[in-house]
Design an enzyme around this catalytic site. Sequence first.
Site, short mmCIF file in Angstrom:
data_model
loop_
_atom_site.label_atom_id
_atom_site.label_comp_id
_atom_site.label_asym_id
_atom_site.label_seq_id
_atom_site.Cartn_x
_atom_site.Cartn_y
_atom_site.Cartn_z
N CYS A 99 8.35 8.39 1.83
CA CYS A 99 7.46 9.25 1.07
C CYS A 99 8.01 10.66 1.07
CB CYS A 99 6.06 9.25 1.67
SG CYS A 99 4.93 10.36 0.82
N GLU B 202 7.13 7.15 -5.49
CA GLU B 202 8.31 6.44 -4.98
C GLU B 202 9.25 6.21 -6.15
OE1 GLU B 202 8.94 5.92 -1.91
OE2 GLU B 202 7.01 5.91 -0.87
#
Length: 221
Positions: free
Chosen positions: A2, A105
Amino acid sequence: MCGRFSLFDMFGLEVRFNINLPESLVPSYNIAPSQEILAIIGGGGEQERYRAQLLRWGLIPFWAGDADASKKMINARAETVEKKASFKESFARRRCLIPADGFYEWKKEEGRKRPYRITLHNGELFAFAGLWDEWSSPRGETIKSCAIITTLANKLVEPVHDRMPVILAREAEAAWLDPRTELPALKELLQPYPPQFMECYEVSAIVNSPRNDRAEVVEPL
DNA sequence: CCAGACGTTGTT
DNA sequence: GTCTGG
DNA sequence: CCAGACGTTGTT
DNA sequence: GTCTGG
């Protein structure tokens, strides 16, 4: 992993986490490492209310010789967080919630990367499991910084990327912050979030640059 | 014992 | 500060 | 995470 | 290729 997220739903935030927002906090569709991000600390025992705290995203261990560590330590692996020198102290004593309403992502395919946005249903606010630390330079300057814990991707995120941030179940948030929670119980909280409560969709590559902090980057492609 | 690293991700 | 490698 | 820079000397 | 900045 992340390395980018959003927090623009500021209205529900104070109520959802029972905090007063810092004056300088601004909504963002595109939050990147090195920025000052909102974290929540406190809770448990005598403390009645959580406290909001701005922290630099990129953890500098308190013992670090210089602040450069922050450029690397944006994530900590759930699987090893209690063993690593850089995180173990924070895991034991300095945990935080990091509120968000979505994260990004990148899917790698055919030599290029496509960004995806992952949210809870209805764009509901949630909290990443975070760690923080306070570092003092030789000159006495102090920096408070943080990292987001990652775990295996669930079935929803896995087609995009094999890791994802730990989103705490809402009922796990208090235990995560509570200094009395035992380490094995803490580790149990670090699970992939159930995919049936999440959404994942492709977004514009405009999100690639952290300079592009605007609503367009959360729109489905 | 001291010296030196201390991280994740992705790619090879 | 604490762990690993030598 | 991705984007963008990546250097020194000397002068203003 | 690798580091810095956002």
